[in-house]
Design an enzyme around this catalytic site. Structure first.
Site, PDB file in Angstrom:
ATOM      1  N   GLY A 194       6.917   0.763   5.298  1.00 20.96           N
ATOM      2  CA  GLY A 194       7.742  -0.162   4.528  1.00 20.96           C
ATOM      3  C   GLY A 194       7.667   0.109   3.034  1.00 20.96           C
ATOM      4  O   GLY A 194       8.665  -0.012   2.316  1.00 20.96           O
ATOM      5  N   CYS A 195       6.488   0.484   2.566  1.00 16.22           N
ATOM      6  CA  CYS A 195       6.296   0.738   1.134  1.00 16.22           C
ATOM      7  C   CYS A 195       6.970   2.043   0.695  1.00 16.22           C
ATOM      8  O   CYS A 195       7.492   2.138  -0.409  1.00 16.22           O
ATOM      9  CB  CYS A 195       4.811   0.734   0.794  1.00 16.22           C
ATOM     10  SG  CYS A 195       4.050  -0.875   1.135  1.00 16.22           S
ATOM     11  N   ILE A 196       6.974   3.031   1.586  1.00 15.12           N
ATOM     12  CA  ILE A 196       7.691   4.284   1.297  1.00 15.12           C
ATOM     13  C   ILE A 196       9.185   3.978   1.197  1.00 15.12           C
ATOM     14  O   ILE A 196       9.858   4.400   0.255  1.00 15.12           O
ATOM     15  CB  ILE A 196       7.429   5.345   2.390  1.00 15.12           C
ATOM     16  CG1 ILE A 196       5.973   5.813   2.344  1.00 15.12           C
ATOM     17  CG2 ILE A 196       8.385   6.528   2.228  1.00 15.12           C
ATOM     18  CD1 ILE A 196       5.531   6.614   3.570  1.00 15.12           C
ATOM     19  N   ALA A 228       9.948   2.033  -2.061  1.00 13.34           N
ATOM     20  CA  ALA A 228       9.846   2.910  -3.239  1.00 13.34           C
ATOM     21  C   ALA A 228      11.029   3.873  -3.308  1.00 13.34           C
ATOM     22  O   ALA A 228      11.601   4.090  -4.384  1.00 13.34           O
ATOM     23  CB  ALA A 228       8.529   3.681  -3.202  1.00 13.34           C
ATOM     24  N   LYS A 262       0.821  -1.213   0.000  1.00 15.99           N
ATOM     25  CA  LYS A 262       0.000   0.000   0.000  1.00 15.99           C
ATOM     26  C   LYS A 262       0.853   1.261   0.000  1.00 15.99           C
ATOM     27  O   LYS A 262       1.834   1.348   0.723  1.00 15.99           O
ATOM     28  CB  LYS A 262      -0.895  -0.013   1.244  1.00 15.99           C
ATOM     29  CG  LYS A 262      -1.946   1.058   1.258  1.00 15.99           C
ATOM     30  CD  LYS A 262      -3.207   0.560   1.945  1.00 15.99           C
ATOM     31  CE  LYS A 262      -4.333   1.561   1.886  1.00 15.99           C
ATOM     32  NZ  LYS A 262      -4.738   1.969   0.557  1.00 15.99           N
TER      33      LYS A 262
END
Length: 153
Positions: free
Chosen positions: A45-47, A50, A40
């Site tokens: 973690g996704c930031i 990315a 998401k």
């Protein structure tokens, strides 16, 4: 039938973050890909994942590789995510989970979260890496290692 190491990815179409169509055939036979699925936008973690790919994006481009991030977030959410973190690569919206199903990405955290999985696909469309780990910091390392092996092999 989930894709495996050594499988050729089938032709697929998806919607890019700019609202235009993405055709896998525009890349297969021309450009190696790093395709990473993540749970998401705007989650820690996704930031991190990315931004890791962003910080190495020039290295990938110099090796002739395109990076593609895929989540179930909407196009609008991808636009905001890209803008806020200055993410230069393509994001695909997989709101119905069709791409997850196609690639065989398993759910993470006891099925509660969409899975985090990275694929390295060679120029011919053959999967050279299928890496599944909830640990976001490992994905870039595995992708770079595989791309370098592919380029030198």
């Amino acid at each position: 039938m989930a894709l495996k190491l050594g499988s050729k990815i089938p032709q697929f179409t998806a919607i890019k973050d700019d609202g235009t169509d993405f055709q896998s055939n525009d890349f297969i036979g021309k450009t190696p890909l790093v395709v990473y699925f993540y749970p998401k936008n705007f989650t820690p973690g996704c930031i991190k994942e990315a931004c890791d790919f962003r910080d190495s994006y020039e290295d990938f481009k110099n090796m002739g590789v395109e990076v593609i991030g895929i989540s179930s977030d909407s196009i609008k959410s991808h636009e905001r995510f890209k803008s806020k973190y200055r993410l230069p690569f393509i994001f695909l919206s997989d709101e119905k989970g069709d791409l997850r199903k196609l690639f065989g990405v398993k759910a993470g955290l006891f099925g509660m979260l969409p899975g985090r999985e990275t694929f390295v696909i060679d120029k011919e469309g053959i999967i050279r890496l299928k890496f599944n780990s909830i640990n976001s910091s490992q994905h870039l390392k595995q992708a770079i290692k595989t791309v370098k092996e592919m380029m030198n092999g």
